[in-house]
Design a protein around this motif. Structure first.
Motif, PDB file in Angstrom:
ATOM      1  N   UNK A 195      -4.702 -30.242   0.687  1.00 32.02           N
ATOM      2  CA  UNK A 195      -5.054 -29.395  -0.445  1.00 32.02           C
ATOM      3  C   UNK A 195      -3.812 -28.698  -0.956  1.00 32.02           C
ATOM      4  N   UNK A 196      -3.632 -28.746  -2.259  1.00 29.44           N
ATOM      5  CA  UNK A 196      -2.473 -28.102  -2.855  1.00 29.44           C
ATOM      6  C   UNK A 196      -2.863 -26.900  -3.703  1.00 29.44           C
ATOM      7  N   UNK A 197      -4.109 -26.872  -4.166  1.00 29.05           N
ATOM      8  CA  UNK A 197      -4.564 -25.774  -5.015  1.00 29.05           C
ATOM      9  C   UNK A 197      -5.910 -25.283  -4.515  1.00 29.05           C
ATOM     10  N   UNK A 198      -6.039 -23.974  -4.384  1.00 31.66           N
ATOM     11  CA  UNK A 198      -7.282 -23.361  -3.943  1.00 31.66           C
ATOM     12  C   UNK A 198      -7.752 -22.441  -5.056  1.00 31.66           C
ATOM     13  N   UNK A 199      -8.913 -22.740  -5.630  1.00 34.31           N
ATOM     14  CA  UNK A 199      -9.496 -21.900  -6.666  1.00 34.31           C
ATOM     15  C   UNK A 199     -10.592 -21.042  -6.067  1.00 34.31           C
ATOM     16  N   UNK A 200     -10.564 -19.741  -6.342  1.00 28.33           N
ATOM     17  CA  UNK A 200     -11.522 -18.805  -5.750  1.00 28.33           C
ATOM     18  C   UNK A 200     -12.253 -18.078  -6.871  1.00 28.33           C
ATOM     19  N   UNK A 201     -13.595 -18.180  -6.871  1.00 30.64           N
ATOM     20  CA  UNK A 201     -14.421 -17.414  -7.788  1.00 30.64           C
ATOM     21  C   UNK A 201     -14.939 -16.206  -7.029  1.00 30.64           C
ATOM     22  N   UNK A 202     -14.603 -15.020  -7.492  1.00 27.28           N
ATOM     23  CA  UNK A 202     -14.923 -13.788  -6.774  1.00 27.28           C
ATOM     24  C   UNK A 202     -16.275 -13.264  -7.240  1.00 27.28           C
ATOM     25  N   UNK A 203     -17.181 -13.044  -6.288  1.00 30.46           N
ATOM     26  CA  UNK A 203     -18.470 -12.433  -6.557  1.00 30.46           C
ATOM     27  C   UNK A 203     -18.572 -11.107  -5.825  1.00 30.46           C
ATOM     28  N   UNK A 204     -19.749 -10.502  -5.869  1.00 32.93           N
ATOM     29  CA  UNK A 204     -19.921  -9.216  -5.199  1.00 32.93           C
ATOM     30  C   UNK A 204     -19.812  -9.343  -3.689  1.00 32.93           C
ATOM     31  N   UNK A 205     -20.531 -10.305  -3.118  1.00 28.54           N
ATOM     32  CA  UNK A 205     -20.500 -10.445  -1.656  1.00 28.54           C
ATOM     33  C   UNK A 205     -20.066 -11.828  -1.211  1.00 28.54           C
ATOM     34  N   UNK A 206     -20.030 -12.791  -2.130  1.00 29.39           N
ATOM     35  CA  UNK A 206     -19.646 -14.153  -1.778  1.00 29.39           C
ATOM     36  C   UNK A 206     -18.462 -14.602  -2.615  1.00 29.39           C
ATOM     37  N   UNK A 207     -17.616 -15.406  -2.004  1.00 24.32           N
ATOM     38  CA  UNK A 207     -16.464 -15.971  -2.687  1.00 24.32           C
ATOM     39  C   UNK A 207     -16.605 -17.485  -2.629  1.00 24.32           C
ATOM     40  N   UNK A 208     -16.710 -18.123  -3.768  1.00 24.49           N
ATOM     41  CA  UNK A 208     -16.835 -19.580  -3.832  1.00 24.49           C
ATOM     42  C   UNK A 208     -15.442 -20.178  -3.946  1.00 24.49           C
ATOM     43  N   UNK A 209     -15.175 -21.167  -3.089  1.00 23.56           N
ATOM     44  CA  UNK A 209     -13.847 -21.768  -3.010  1.00 23.56           C
ATOM     45  C   UNK A 209     -13.949 -23.242  -3.353  1.00 23.56           C
ATOM     46  N   UNK A 210     -12.999 -23.713  -4.139  1.00 23.50           N
ATOM     47  CA  UNK A 210     -12.871 -25.130  -4.459  1.00 23.50           C
ATOM     48  C   UNK A 210     -11.401 -25.498  -4.265  1.00 23.50           C
ATOM     49  N   UNK A 211     -11.135 -26.550  -3.489  1.00 21.18           N
ATOM     50  CA  UNK A 211      -9.746 -26.961  -3.261  1.00 21.18           C
ATOM     51  C   UNK A 211      -9.496 -28.302  -3.926  1.00 21.18           C
ATOM     52  N   UNK A 212      -8.297 -28.471  -4.426  1.00 21.08           N
ATOM     53  CA  UNK A 212      -7.873 -29.709  -5.083  1.00 21.08           C
ATOM     54  C   UNK A 212      -6.688 -30.296  -4.331  1.00 21.08           C
ATOM     55  N   UNK A 213      -6.586 -31.636  -4.339  1.00 26.29           N
ATOM     56  CA  UNK A 213      -5.437 -32.295  -3.718  1.00 26.29           C
ATOM     57  C   UNK A 213      -4.348 -32.526  -4.768  1.00 26.29           C
ATOM     58  N   UNK A 214      -3.342 -33.348  -4.422  1.00 25.12           N
ATOM     59  CA  UNK A 214      -2.213 -33.578  -5.325  1.00 25.12           C
ATOM     60  C   UNK A 214      -2.631 -34.222  -6.634  1.00 25.12           C
ATOM     61  N   UNK A 215      -3.704 -35.025  -6.595  1.00 29.20           N
ATOM     62  CA  UNK A 215      -4.157 -35.729  -7.800  1.00 29.20           C
ATOM     63  C   UNK A 215      -5.278 -34.981  -8.514  1.00 29.20           C
ATOM     64  N   UNK A 216      -5.479 -33.719  -8.183  1.00 29.39           N
ATOM     65  CA  UNK A 216      -6.490 -32.852  -8.794  1.00 29.39           C
ATOM     66  C   UNK A 216      -7.913 -33.337  -8.531  1.00 29.39           C
ATOM     67  N   UNK A 217      -8.136 -33.971  -7.384  1.00 30.93           N
ATOM     68  CA  UNK A 217      -9.480 -34.336  -6.964  1.00 30.93           C
ATOM     69  C   UNK A 217     -10.012 -33.247  -6.032  1.00 30.93           C
ATOM     70  N   UNK A 218     -11.283 -32.949  -6.157  1.00 28.81           N
ATOM     71  CA  UNK A 218     -11.905 -31.909  -5.334  1.00 28.81           C
ATOM     72  C   UNK A 218     -11.968 -32.389  -3.885  1.00 28.81           C
ATOM     73  N   UNK A 219     -11.469 -31.571  -2.961  1.00 35.59           N
ATOM     74  CA  UNK A 219     -11.520 -31.924  -1.539  1.00 35.59           C
ATOM     75  C   UNK A 219     -12.467 -31.031  -0.752  1.00 35.59           C
ATOM     76  N   UNK A 220     -12.789 -29.855  -1.276  1.00 33.96           N
ATOM     77  CA  UNK A 220     -13.658 -28.938  -0.531  1.00 33.96           C
ATOM     78  C   UNK A 220     -14.329 -27.979  -1.498  1.00 33.96           C
ATOM     79  N   UNK A 221     -15.622 -27.751  -1.266  1.00 34.85           N
ATOM     80  CA  UNK A 221     -16.371 -26.697  -1.955  1.00 34.85           C
ATOM     81  C   UNK A 221     -17.089 -25.913  -0.879  1.00 34.85           C
TER      82      UNK A 221
END
Length: 176
Positions: free
Chosen positions: A52-78
């Motif tokens: 994973x090269x990029x980690x995107x974090x959506x901040x909520x009140x009590x939960x944080x949703x994470x999405x990671x991307x690899x070098x080719x911008x494909x989703x590797x983790x939600x």
């Protein structure tokens, strides 16, 4: 008669297994050697070589949703984390680009990510909005944040250092 057939049917896979394996004398006992077995009974799963090269974090009140991307911008983790769970995740993750929408809580996450060796980027929400592909939900927002962070010309907000006034206690504010 049915008992005999059930025993025979139970022994057939074992007999097939024993026919294709070599036997070796190990510790004074005859054991099957699976290393030189010509038939693979279970295929090994191919290991993921992408990181994973990029980690995107959506901040909520009590939960944080994470999405990671690899070098080719494909989703590797939600994944969904609590605040403490996200800190543990960032500690155990190799250095990457960590992106969040710029808000008050994002500066805390940005400081933590930078202390663990990550490259923190806080993106204005109006720039991220253009990268949402589908209906608006937390996972789609996290993926849009991660994708917007991969753009080289995307402007970001600098991470603020902690304010000394907020770190002190209310008793110190009053001079007691």
């Amino acid at each position: 008669m049915s008992i005999i057939l059930s025993v025979v049917y139970a022994l057939i896979p074992i007999a097939i297994f024993l026919c294709f394996c070599n036997f070796k004398l190990i510790n004074g006992m005859v054991r099957p050697s699976l290393i030189s077995c010509p038939i693979r009974l279970f295929e090994a799963k191919e290991e993921c070589t992408m990181s994973m090269t990029t980690i995107g974090i959506d901040i909520g009140k009590s939960q944080l949703h994470v999405c990671t991307l690899d070098e080719r911008a494909h989703v590797t983790l939600r994944k969904v984390f609590s605040r403490s769970g996200l800190i543990r995740f960032l500690v155990n993750t190799p250095p990457a680009r960590v992106a969040t929408e710029a808000c008050a809580g994002a500066h805390f996450i940005g400081r933590k990510a930078e202390s663990f060796g990550h490259n923190a980027r806080l993106l204005p929400a109006q720039y991220v909005k253009a990268y949402v592909k589908s209906q608006k939900n937390d996972y789609a927002d996290a993926e849009a944040i991660a994708e917007a962070a991969t753009r080289p010309t995307m402007r970001s907000v600098p991470v603020r250092p902690p304010d000394p006034a907020t770190a002190s206690s209310p008793a110190q504010w009053l001079g007691r």
